[in-house]
Scaffold this motif. Structure first.
Motif, PDB file in Angstrom:
ATOM      1  N   THR B  16       0.857  -1.187   0.000  1.00 49.03           N
ATOM      2  CA  THR B  16       0.000   0.000   0.000  1.00 49.03           C
ATOM      3  C   THR B  16       0.890   1.234   0.000  1.00 49.03           C
ATOM      4  O   THR B  16       1.865   1.287   0.742  1.00 49.03           O
ATOM      5  CB  THR B  16      -0.898   0.011   1.252  1.00 49.03           C
ATOM      6  OG1 THR B  16      -1.671  -1.184   1.275  1.00 49.03           O
ATOM      7  CG2 THR B  16      -1.826   1.208   1.256  1.00 49.03           C
ATOM      8  N   VAL B  18       0.776   5.400   0.359  1.00 49.09           N
ATOM      9  CA  VAL B  18       0.014   6.582   0.758  1.00 49.09           C
ATOM     10  C   VAL B  18       0.815   7.806   0.336  1.00 49.09           C
ATOM     11  O   VAL B  18       2.009   7.891   0.637  1.00 49.09           O
ATOM     12  CB  VAL B  18      -0.187   6.595   2.290  1.00 49.09           C
ATOM     13  CG1 VAL B  18      -0.874   7.867   2.740  1.00 49.09           C
ATOM     14  CG2 VAL B  18      -0.957   5.358   2.732  1.00 49.09           C
ATOM     15  N   VAL B  30      -4.272   7.127  -2.168  1.00 47.63           N
ATOM     16  CA  VAL B  30      -3.786   5.819  -1.731  1.00 47.63           C
ATOM     17  C   VAL B  30      -3.767   4.926  -2.963  1.00 47.63           C
ATOM     18  O   VAL B  30      -4.742   4.886  -3.721  1.00 47.63           O
ATOM     19  CB  VAL B  30      -4.696   5.211  -0.646  1.00 47.63           C
ATOM     20  CG1 VAL B  30      -4.291   3.780  -0.331  1.00 47.63           C
ATOM     21  CG2 VAL B  30      -4.665   6.060   0.617  1.00 47.63           C
ATOM     22  N   VAL B  75       8.711   3.871   5.336  1.00 51.35           N
ATOM     23  CA  VAL B  75       8.094   2.548   5.425  1.00 51.35           C
ATOM     24  C   VAL B  75       7.573   2.361   6.844  1.00 51.35           C
ATOM     25  O   VAL B  75       8.138   2.907   7.798  1.00 51.35           O
ATOM     26  CB  VAL B  75       9.109   1.448   5.037  1.00 51.35           C
ATOM     27  CG1 VAL B  75      10.293   1.406   5.993  1.00 51.35           C
ATOM     28  CG2 VAL B  75       8.445   0.084   4.950  1.00 51.35           C
ATOM     29  N   GLN B  79       6.488  -3.029   7.411  1.00 56.92           N
ATOM     30  CA  GLN B  79       7.008  -2.954   6.038  1.00 56.92           C
ATOM     31  C   GLN B  79       6.037  -3.439   4.961  1.00 56.92           C
ATOM     32  O   GLN B  79       6.460  -4.003   3.947  1.00 56.92           O
ATOM     33  CB  GLN B  79       8.367  -3.671   5.919  1.00 56.92           C
ATOM     34  CG  GLN B  79       9.413  -3.100   6.882  1.00 56.92           C
ATOM     35  CD  GLN B  79      10.840  -3.210   6.383  1.00 56.92           C
ATOM     36  OE1 GLN B  79      11.097  -3.298   5.185  1.00 56.92           O
ATOM     37  NE2 GLN B  79      11.783  -3.194   7.293  1.00 56.92           N
ATOM     38  N   ASP B  80       4.744  -3.202   5.208  1.00 59.70           N
ATOM     39  CA  ASP B  80       3.788  -3.508   4.133  1.00 59.70           C
ATOM     40  C   ASP B  80       3.098  -2.252   3.604  1.00 59.70           C
ATOM     41  O   ASP B  80       2.192  -2.352   2.770  1.00 59.70           O
ATOM     42  CB  ASP B  80       2.755  -4.555   4.571  1.00 59.70           C
ATOM     43  CG  ASP B  80       1.898  -4.097   5.735  1.00 59.70           C
ATOM     44  OD1 ASP B  80       2.094  -2.968   6.237  1.00 59.70           O
ATOM     45  OD2 ASP B  80       1.017  -4.876   6.154  1.00 59.70           O
ATOM     46  N   ALA B  81       3.530  -1.090   4.091  1.00 64.52           N
ATOM     47  CA  ALA B  81       2.954   0.165   3.607  1.00 64.52           C
ATOM     48  C   ALA B  81       4.063   1.209   3.476  1.00 64.52           C
ATOM     49  O   ALA B  81       5.002   1.236   4.276  1.00 64.52           O
ATOM     50  CB  ALA B  81       1.873   0.677   4.558  1.00 64.52           C
ATOM     51  N   LEU B  82       3.926   2.044   2.443  1.00 63.39           N
ATOM     52  CA  LEU B  82       4.877   3.120   2.193  1.00 63.39           C
ATOM     53  C   LEU B  82       4.169   4.465   2.297  1.00 63.39           C
ATOM     54  O   LEU B  82       2.992   4.583   1.966  1.00 63.39           O
ATOM     55  CB  LEU B  82       5.479   2.994   0.783  1.00 63.39           C
ATOM     56  CG  LEU B  82       6.246   1.706   0.476  1.00 63.39           C
ATOM     57  CD1 LEU B  82       6.656   1.695  -0.995  1.00 63.39           C
ATOM     58  CD2 LEU B  82       7.461   1.568   1.386  1.00 63.39           C
ATOM     59  N   TRP B  83       4.922   5.455   2.738  1.00 64.94           N
ATOM     60  CA  TRP B  83       4.435   6.826   2.777  1.00 64.94           C
ATOM     61  C   TRP B  83       5.322   7.649   1.859  1.00 64.94           C
ATOM     62  O   TRP B  83       6.510   7.807   2.124  1.00 64.94           O
ATOM     63  CB  TRP B  83       4.485   7.360   4.197  1.00 64.94           C
ATOM     64  CG  TRP B  83       4.162   8.814   4.375  1.00 64.94           C
ATOM     65  CD1 TRP B  83       3.630   9.676   3.470  1.00 64.94           C
ATOM     66  CD2 TRP B  83       4.351   9.580   5.578  1.00 64.94           C
ATOM     67  NE1 TRP B  83       3.474  10.926   4.025  1.00 64.94           N
ATOM     68  CE2 TRP B  83       3.909  10.897   5.327  1.00 64.94           C
ATOM     69  CE3 TRP B  83       4.847   9.284   6.843  1.00 64.94           C
ATOM     70  CZ2 TRP B  83       3.950  11.903   6.283  1.00 64.94           C
ATOM     71  CZ3 TRP B  83       4.896  10.295   7.805  1.00 64.94           C
ATOM     72  CH2 TRP B  83       4.443  11.593   7.525  1.00 64.94           C
TER      73      TRP B  83
END
Lengths: 118, 118
Positions: B16, B18, B30, B75, B79-83
């Motif tokens: 994911t 964001v 998103v 991150v 570690q399954d989502a990035l900003w």
């Protein structure tokens, strides 16, 4: 229809939920909500999520006390993601960091992270 | 290990992502990234994503010109989502809105949305 809320849950019945601090604007965490988590959040004013790893409904802060009081919920154009503006009662991350996003990628190497001051 | 970047792609090979405006902090959109989208983003400095509906790689703004120049990538703890903090060259939303999150849920009814000024 454009201004009716008809959330588009994915194959697992989930929406992506992004939480920011309503005072500072900082991105705190990204999690998921099923219909029940969303309904409980709206009814109680406290953020509830669905844990994909534990396959269970949870209220953020139910053990730590670090609840998220939700002030506004927004939905994106295709209605598969929510933005929760919330007042956090403590660190949002289970590591104790204020935000789950406490590390940035470093240009010096593809696998290098830099930990940021909290 | 804690400070190494080892992204946790989901079963579909996605993270994911964001995106916020690096100047205003506003949540813009998103989306999702596979490994190739992330590598292209890091190499070019412009946000690339994976479209789940079209099953295709795309660069944000490739047709509209409304690219996202990425200034920082963070991150989250698992570690399954990035900003992505980015400078948008125009409206982030395909509807022409500055942010995809231009409607809020209304307490007056479970399916009511309120459109916000852009």
């Amino acid at each position: 229809m454009a201004d009716m809320f008809h959330p588009k849950f994915d194959a697992a019945g989930l929406l992506t939920a992004v939480v920011t601090d309503s005072r500072t604007g900082e991105l705190l965490m990204v999690a998921h909500m099923n219909a029940e988590a969303l309904a409980l959040t709206r009814a109680s004013g406290r953020a509830h999520f669905w844990s994909r790893s534990r396959q269970a409904l949870w209220m953020k802060g139910e053990t730590s006390g670090h609840v998220l009081d939700v002030e506004e919920i927004r939905v994106d154009c295709d209605q598969d993601a929510l933005w929760l503006k919330a007042r956090p009662a403590g660190p949002a991350c289970h590591t104790g960091a204020r935000s789950c996003f406490f590390r940035r990628l470093d240009e010096a190497g593809p696998h290098r992270l830099v930990r940021l001051d909290d």
